[in-house]
Design a protein around this motif. Structure first.
Motif, mmCIF file in Angstrom:
data_model
loop_
_atom_site.group_PDB
_atom_site.id
_atom_site.type_symbol
_atom_site.label_atom_id
_atom_site.label_comp_id
_atom_site.label_asym_id
_atom_site.label_seq_id
_atom_site.Cartn_x
_atom_site.Cartn_y
_atom_site.Cartn_z
ATOM 1 N N VAL A 144 -41.796 56.501 -25.158
ATOM 2 C CA VAL A 144 -41.982 55.972 -23.805
ATOM 3 C C VAL A 144 -40.700 55.308 -23.315
ATOM 4 O O VAL A 144 -40.308 55.474 -22.151
ATOM 5 C CB VAL A 144 -43.157 54.967 -23.768
ATOM 6 N N SER A 145 -40.027 54.586 -24.210
ATOM 7 C CA SER A 145 -38.775 53.923 -23.825
ATOM 8 C C SER A 145 -37.681 54.924 -23.494
ATOM 9 O O SER A 145 -36.780 54.641 -22.707
ATOM 10 C CB SER A 145 -38.311 52.989 -24.942
ATOM 11 N N GLN A 146 -37.745 56.117 -24.077
ATOM 12 C CA GLN A 146 -36.747 57.157 -23.827
ATOM 13 C C GLN A 146 -37.053 57.980 -22.592
ATOM 14 O O GLN A 146 -36.248 58.831 -22.192
ATOM 15 C CB GLN A 146 -36.643 58.085 -25.044
ATOM 16 N N ALA A 147 -38.225 57.749 -21.975
ATOM 17 C CA ALA A 147 -38.608 58.524 -20.793
ATOM 18 C C ALA A 147 -37.772 58.153 -19.570
ATOM 19 O O ALA A 147 -37.608 58.959 -18.652
ATOM 20 C CB ALA A 147 -40.086 58.312 -20.489
ATOM 21 N N HIS A 148 -37.269 56.924 -19.533
ATOM 22 C CA HIS A 148 -36.373 56.462 -18.461
ATOM 23 C C HIS A 148 -36.978 56.646 -17.071
ATOM 24 O O HIS A 148 -36.299 57.076 -16.133
ATOM 25 C CB HIS A 148 -35.023 57.183 -18.534
ATOM 26 N N GLY A 149 -38.257 56.347 -16.931
ATOM 27 C CA GLY A 149 -38.870 56.376 -15.618
ATOM 28 C C GLY A 149 -39.176 57.755 -15.077
ATOM 29 O O GLY A 149 -39.574 57.887 -13.915
ATOM 30 N N SER A 150 -39.014 58.792 -15.882
ATOM 31 C CA SER A 150 -39.284 60.155 -15.429
ATOM 32 C C SER A 150 -40.785 60.440 -15.491
ATOM 33 O O SER A 150 -41.405 60.328 -16.548
ATOM 34 C CB SER A 150 -38.525 61.153 -16.312
ATOM 35 N N ALA A 151 -41.351 60.842 -14.345
ATOM 36 C CA ALA A 151 -42.789 61.107 -14.280
ATOM 37 C C ALA A 151 -43.188 62.263 -15.191
ATOM 38 O O ALA A 151 -44.231 62.228 -15.850
ATOM 39 C CB ALA A 151 -43.196 61.409 -12.839
ATOM 40 N N SER A 152 -42.349 63.297 -15.242
ATOM 41 C CA SER A 152 -42.655 64.456 -16.084
ATOM 42 C C SER A 152 -42.639 64.079 -17.568
ATOM 43 O O SER A 152 -43.439 64.583 -18.353
ATOM 44 C CB SER A 152 -41.656 65.581 -15.820
ATOM 45 N N SER A 153 -41.728 63.173 -17.931
ATOM 46 C CA SER A 153 -41.659 62.724 -19.326
ATOM 47 C C SER A 153 -42.875 61.878 -19.690
ATOM 48 O O SER A 153 -43.459 62.045 -20.766
ATOM 49 C CB SER A 153 -40.377 61.921 -19.559
#
Length: 204
Positions: free
Chosen positions: A131-140
């Motif tokens: 989750v921390s590596q998603a960087h605010g990306s909705a798709s992630s």
């Protein structure tokens, strides 16, 4: 928005390896083998539901919770290991691990099946990292969420259909399975405690 299939598969495979649904079968059967069919089926969906709820909470605010309470992953590993060790000792001694009468299926689904066996320190740590590596990306975020949901659906199917083995094993088989499961659970507990100690040493 494009669904991140690569991230979905990465998270799903990681959680599958850490949570190991097939490895939960003997422990699940040893805990619910002597219960009624309704109680077994109820535990088969309650345990993944509890795990899903716990992991979802940590996925959303896990890092903030740990930071606020000043708790590290090694602390989670140590506490989870000690809890599993207590349950393992009960299984090895043949003590009743069902909890209070009338609430046995709920208690088994909550502890140790839902947590810390399924939603253990390893799974929680992995989810927080992804989750921390998603960087605010909705798709992630969507990919991580779908992977978390998928692994719990797999868990439900594995536990639900593992109950057919009870008719094959019989009471004697369940008793033997209980002792073996206690040994396996003790090994998992010791491994968690060892990783906790290693984590504390590395931090210091």
């Amino acid at each position: 928005m494009i669904f991140d299939v690569t991230l979905y598969l990465t998270v799903f495979i990681t959680l599958f390896v850490i949570m190991a649904p097939p490895a939960a079968i003997p422990i699940f059967l040893s805990l619910v083998g002597r219960k009624s069919k309704e109680a077994r089926n109820k535990a088969a969906w309650q345990a993944p539901a509890v795990s899903l709820a716990v992991i979802t909470v940590f996925a959303i605010g896990g890092q903030a919770i740990l930071n606020y309470l000043r708790i590290g992953i090694p602390s989670l590993q140590g506490s989870g290991g000690l809890l599993l060790l207590l349950i393992a000792l009960d299984l090895l001694r043949g003590n009743d691990t069902d909890g209070p009468k009338g609430a046995e299926d709920v208690n088994v689904a909550l502890v140790p099946l839902g947590t810390p066996l399924m939603a253990g320190p390893g799974a929680i740590a992995a989810v927080i990292v992804y989750v921390s590596q998603a960087h605010g990306s909705a798709s992630s975020y969507l990919a991580v969420g779908a992977a978390i949901l998928s692994i719990h659906v797999v868990f439900f199917l594995v536990l639900r259909f593992s109950t057919v083995l009870i008719r094959v094993l019989g009471q004697g088989g369940i008793t033997l399975l209980t002792r073996i499961s206690g040994l396996l659970l003790a090994a998992i507990a010791v491994q968690l405690i060892a990783e906790s100690i290693r984590g504390f040493i590395e931090v210091s």
